[in-house]
Scaffold this motif. Structure first.
Motif, mmCIF file in Angstrom:
data_model
loop_
_atom_site.group_PDB
_atom_site.id
_atom_site.type_symbol
_atom_site.label_atom_id
_atom_site.label_comp_id
_atom_site.label_asym_id
_atom_site.label_seq_id
_atom_site.Cartn_x
_atom_site.Cartn_y
_atom_site.Cartn_z
ATOM 1 N N ARG A 185 0.868 -1.380 -0.099
ATOM 2 C CA ARG A 185 -0.081 0.037 0.098
ATOM 3 C C ARG A 185 0.829 1.307 -0.102
ATOM 4 N NH1 ARG A 185 -4.927 -0.870 -1.585
ATOM 5 N NH2 ARG A 185 -5.275 1.112 -0.707
ATOM 6 N N GLY A 186 2.141 0.998 0.171
ATOM 7 C CA GLY A 186 3.031 2.323 0.436
ATOM 8 C C GLY A 186 4.065 2.530 -0.586
ATOM 9 N N ALA A 187 4.503 1.579 -1.342
ATOM 10 C CA ALA A 187 5.475 1.528 -2.369
ATOM 11 C C ALA A 187 5.291 0.804 -3.624
ATOM 12 C CB ALA A 187 6.608 0.524 -1.673
ATOM 13 N N PRO A 188 6.022 1.084 -4.694
ATOM 14 C CA PRO A 188 5.565 0.472 -5.982
ATOM 15 C C PRO A 188 5.678 -1.158 -5.996
ATOM 16 C CG PRO A 188 7.126 2.312 -6.375
ATOM 17 C CD PRO A 188 7.114 2.168 -4.798
ATOM 18 N N TYR A 189 4.727 -1.606 -6.663
ATOM 19 C CA TYR A 189 4.524 -3.032 -6.254
ATOM 20 C C TYR A 189 4.287 -3.859 -7.990
ATOM 21 C CZ TYR A 189 3.058 -7.740 -4.566
ATOM 22 O OH TYR A 189 2.839 -9.194 -4.209
ATOM 23 N N ARG A 190 5.291 -4.778 -8.318
ATOM 24 C CA ARG A 190 5.111 -5.331 -9.569
ATOM 25 C C ARG A 190 4.608 -6.899 -9.489
ATOM 26 N NH1 ARG A 190 9.265 -5.815 -14.366
ATOM 27 N NH2 ARG A 190 7.946 -4.885 -16.105
ATOM 28 N N CYS A 191 3.740 -7.076 -10.308
ATOM 29 C CA CYS A 191 2.920 -8.465 -10.312
ATOM 30 C C CYS A 191 3.056 -8.889 -11.650
ATOM 31 C CB CYS A 191 1.752 -8.667 -9.528
ATOM 32 S SG CYS A 191 0.900 -10.319 -9.667
ATOM 33 N N GLU A 225 7.626 -20.527 -20.638
ATOM 34 C CA GLU A 225 8.731 -21.134 -20.395
ATOM 35 C C GLU A 225 10.164 -20.381 -20.930
ATOM 36 O OE1 GLU A 225 8.691 -24.499 -22.860
ATOM 37 O OE2 GLU A 225 6.854 -25.402 -21.891
ATOM 38 N N ASP A 226 9.825 -19.055 -21.381
ATOM 39 C CA ASP A 226 10.719 -17.935 -21.837
ATOM 40 C C ASP A 226 10.370 -16.653 -21.531
ATOM 41 O OD1 ASP A 226 13.250 -17.311 -23.057
ATOM 42 O OD2 ASP A 226 12.507 -17.533 -24.976
ATOM 43 N N LEU A 227 10.292 -16.329 -20.503
ATOM 44 C CA LEU A 227 9.792 -15.007 -19.840
ATOM 45 C C LEU A 227 10.679 -13.766 -20.589
ATOM 46 C CD1 LEU A 227 8.627 -15.833 -16.458
ATOM 47 C CD2 LEU A 227 7.139 -15.461 -18.396
ATOM 48 N N PRO A 228 10.035 -12.843 -21.285
ATOM 49 C CA PRO A 228 10.761 -11.636 -21.881
ATOM 50 C C PRO A 228 11.147 -10.476 -20.846
ATOM 51 C CG PRO A 228 8.561 -11.473 -22.363
ATOM 52 C CD PRO A 228 8.811 -12.669 -21.521
ATOM 53 N N PHE A 229 11.793 -10.843 -19.541
ATOM 54 C CA PHE A 229 11.945 -10.089 -18.421
ATOM 55 C C PHE A 229 13.253 -10.340 -17.873
ATOM 56 C CE2 PHE A 229 7.447 -11.042 -18.416
ATOM 57 C CZ PHE A 229 6.800 -9.962 -18.994
ATOM 58 N N GLU A 230 13.905 -9.392 -16.996
ATOM 59 C CA GLU A 230 15.065 -9.502 -16.598
ATOM 60 C C GLU A 230 14.893 -10.233 -15.483
ATOM 61 O OE1 GLU A 230 16.749 -5.575 -15.960
ATOM 62 O OE2 GLU A 230 16.911 -5.044 -18.078
ATOM 63 N N ASP A 231 15.883 -10.793 -14.570
ATOM 64 C CA ASP A 231 15.976 -11.273 -13.529
ATOM 65 C C ASP A 231 15.510 -10.437 -12.358
ATOM 66 O OD1 ASP A 231 17.188 -13.344 -15.078
ATOM 67 O OD2 ASP A 231 18.913 -13.176 -13.799
ATOM 68 N N ASN A 232 14.987 -10.862 -11.383
ATOM 69 C CA ASN A 232 14.412 -10.051 -10.133
ATOM 70 C C ASN A 232 13.465 -8.949 -10.535
ATOM 71 O OD1 ASN A 232 16.428 -11.849 -8.540
ATOM 72 N ND2 ASN A 232 18.015 -10.955 -9.667
ATOM 73 N N SER A 233 12.774 -9.163 -11.346
ATOM 74 C CA SER A 233 11.954 -8.009 -11.805
ATOM 75 C C SER A 233 10.474 -7.899 -10.921
ATOM 76 C CB SER A 233 11.495 -8.004 -13.439
ATOM 77 O OG SER A 233 12.805 -8.076 -14.354
ATOM 78 N N PHE A 234 9.971 -8.885 -10.402
ATOM 79 C CA PHE A 234 8.669 -8.971 -9.725
ATOM 80 C C PHE A 234 8.687 -9.271 -8.420
ATOM 81 C CE2 PHE A 234 8.291 -9.439 -14.361
ATOM 82 C CZ PHE A 234 7.235 -8.719 -14.879
ATOM 83 N N ASP A 235 7.485 -8.412 -7.658
ATOM 84 C CA ASP A 235 7.374 -8.729 -6.365
ATOM 85 C C ASP A 235 6.682 -10.176 -6.463
ATOM 86 O OD1 ASP A 235 8.578 -6.307 -4.856
ATOM 87 O OD2 ASP A 235 7.092 -5.582 -6.637
ATOM 88 N N ALA A 236 5.861 -10.332 -7.232
ATOM 89 C CA ALA A 236 4.887 -11.440 -7.280
ATOM 90 C C ALA A 236 4.601 -12.262 -8.770
ATOM 91 C CB ALA A 236 3.486 -11.140 -6.604
ATOM 92 N N TYR A 237 4.440 -13.334 -8.552
ATOM 93 C CA TYR A 237 4.153 -14.235 -9.988
ATOM 94 C C TYR A 237 2.867 -15.154 -9.681
ATOM 95 C CZ TYR A 237 4.958 -17.776 -13.425
ATOM 96 O OH TYR A 237 4.881 -18.634 -14.661
ATOM 97 N N THR A 238 1.922 -14.801 -10.369
ATOM 98 C CA THR A 238 0.530 -15.643 -10.186
ATOM 99 C C THR A 238 0.272 -16.265 -11.387
ATOM 100 O OG1 THR A 238 -0.885 -13.664 -10.927
ATOM 101 C CG2 THR A 238 -0.358 -14.088 -8.617
#
Length: 249
Positions: free
Chosen positions: A59-65, A123-136
């Motif tokens: 609720r108080g910081a940027p969050y990326r899912c 199987e081949d995500l187009p994102f950098e390592d350590n990019s998200f706070d959650a994966y659903t």
């Protein structure tokens, strides 16, 4: 000899599975949510509410899912509603038709600014390592040809302290109910699919894919082997579905 995998109860070349799965979802995209309501008597909405409530965006910081196999937006919308304008959700799906449904729904809900829709492979995500706070991922992992590779990619893109959450059909563990559930699934769902969408075979595959998916404890062990800590699961509705969780610590 080509590597083999299952497609429902059939055996096919591994390299062919993704295209076969894509074809299923091209066929059912326009009626996907209606069929979910009919097949589950609306229970899928409750399951998704419980699942999305576990994300708990800051609720108080940027969050990326990252919401994988989430083309129609069902999970992403719930997370967006629970978050703030600083909550960003990337909806990833390999199927363009499902993503198109999600974009249209997002526009009606005025979520376009907070949701990004990306067509790509789990199987081949187009994102950098350590990019998200959650994966659903909800009702999608059983359709991935190489589940172990998708789990590895999920851990790669999560930040330290990030959480993996998976909602998936499982194996009913209540006597009698398990037989009733299986009879309903194999007899009624394909016929319902034919009646509502004109496509019986796609829904026969979906039922068979549920039957072939590992039971809850076996899938928990797969998540742990992928390097996630505190891997566990919660059964819902007598085990018809399960929510699996793991942390990147």
């Amino acid at each position: 000899m080509s590597e083999q995998t299952h497609f429902g109860f059939s055996r096919i070349d591994l390299k062919d599975k993704q295209a076969r799965v894509d074809d299923v979802f091209h066929k059912v995209a326009s009626r996907y949510d209606l069929m979910n309501d009919l097949m589950s008597a609306g229970l899928h909405r409750l399951w998704k509410d419980i699942f999305a409530s576990k994300v708990r965006p800051s609720r108080g910081a940027p969050y990326r899912c990252l919401d994988v196999a989430g083309g129609t937006g069902d999970i992403a919308f719930r997370i967006a509603e629970a978050g703030t304008p600083a909550t960003e959700i990337v909806v990833l799906d390999i199927n363009a038709d499902m993503l198109e449904v999600g974009r249209a729904r997002a526009a009606k809900r005025r979520f376009e600014a907070r949701l990004e829709f990306v067509q790509a492979n789990a199987e081949d995500l187009p994102f950098e390592d350590n990019s998200f706070d959650a994966y659903t991922i909800a009702f999608g992992i059983r359709n991935v040809p190489r589940i172990e590779r998708a789990l590895s990619e999920a851990r790669r893109v999560l930040k330290r302290g990030g959480r993996f959450l998976c909602l998936e059909f499982s194996h009913v563990d209540l006597p009698l109910f398990d037989r009733l559930y299986k009879a309903y699934s194999f007899a009624a769902i394909p016929r319902l699919g034919k009646l509502v969408t004109g496509d019986e075979e796609s829904y026969r595959y979906l039922v068979e894919s549920i039957e072939r998916f590992p039971e809850a404890e076996a899938f928990r062990q797969m998540i742990a082997r992928a390097g996630f800590d505190r891997a566990d699961f919660t059964r819902l509705t007598g085990g018809a579905v399960a929510i699996h969780s793991g942390w990147k610590l």
